[in-house]
Motif scaffolding. Structure first.
Motif, short mmCIF file in Angstrom:
data_model
loop_
_atom_site.label_atom_id
_atom_site.label_comp_id
_atom_site.label_asym_id
_atom_site.label_seq_id
_atom_site.Cartn_x
_atom_site.Cartn_y
_atom_site.Cartn_z
N LEU A 83 2.00 14.11 23.41
CA LEU A 83 3.02 13.11 23.12
C LEU A 83 4.25 13.41 23.98
N ILE A 98 8.61 6.70 23.22
CA ILE A 98 7.48 7.59 22.93
C ILE A 98 6.20 7.03 23.54
N TYR A 100 1.89 8.47 23.92
CA TYR A 100 0.99 9.48 23.35
C TYR A 100 -0.45 9.16 23.67
N THR A 112 -2.58 10.72 14.70
CA THR A 112 -1.57 10.17 15.60
C THR A 112 -0.37 9.61 14.86
N VAL A 116 3.38 11.06 15.59
CA VAL A 116 4.45 10.18 16.05
C VAL A 116 5.58 10.16 15.02
N ILE A 120 9.50 11.06 15.62
CA ILE A 120 10.55 10.08 15.31
C ILE A 120 11.58 10.70 14.36
N ILE A 134 8.45 2.28 21.19
CA ILE A 134 7.07 2.51 21.64
C ILE A 134 6.58 1.20 22.25
N SER A 143 -3.41 1.87 18.94
CA SER A 143 -1.97 2.16 19.00
C SER A 143 -1.17 1.15 18.19
#
Length: 189
Positions: A83, A98, A100, A112, A116, A120, A134, A143
């Protein structure tokens, strides 16, 4: 101090990337080329081989210089992904972006979103940013599910934003600001 950056939530953690992560990242990135390549940025007009040693070295240097933040994603203390936080601006903008990836064998396990979320929480907390963004290709359903689980706000579409596989690709923009948090975002999971 950089090496001490580590955040945990159950079996999932993120920690600062180091040069010692090269072998496992090299293995995962080459093993899962067909899984990851459709989402990776490319340089227009150039076709380059994946040079993970250079990539890890560049990310570690950028992290040390404060230009970006680079982390590995851990599951049960095993590296399973990576990430980055790029485009970090302080002052009146106070924002970062971000990006990843996770190895195919660990996708869909909820790793994930936790990773994340941990980053954050750090960015909008101790690190002092006001906004985190993102950007996701609309075809990247996995995602999209990450930002949905975390409750990030959809802001719109950046048209022809990032070159992916030799084509300029639209990306959906998702973001969250410090005011939108009512506690750690990772607790939303």
């Amino acid at each position: 101090m950089r090496e001490k950056l580590r955040f945990d939530h159950g079996d999932v953690a993120v920690r600062a990337l180091s040069r010692f992560d090269f072998p496992v990242l090299d293995y995962l990135l080459h093993k899962d080329r067909d899984w990851l390549e459709p989402w990776e940025a490319t340089t227009p007009g150039m076709r380059t081989l994946l040079d993970v040693r250079w990539l890890v070295g560049a990310l570690v240097k950028q992290h040390r210089r404060g230009e970006s933040l680079a982390f590995v994603i851990l599951y049960q203390d095993k590296v399973v992904g990576q990430l980055n936080v790029s485009n970090i601006l302080h002052g009146s903008v106070s924002s970062g972006t971000i990006g990843y990836w996770i190895a195919r064998d660990f996708a869909g396990l909820g790793i994930t979103p936790k990773a994340v979320g941990l980053v954050i929480d750090y960015l909008l907390g101790d690190y002092g940013l006001h906004r985190v963004e993102i950007d996701i290709k609309p075809e990247n359903k996995a995602s999209l599910r990450v930002v949905e689980k975390l409750g990030l706000r959809h802001e719109g579409t950046k048209q022809r934003f990032i070159n992916i596989n030799g084509r300029w690709s639209d990306h959906e923009v998702f973001a969250i600001t410090k005011e939108e948090l009512d506690g750690p975002i990772v607790n939303r999971l």
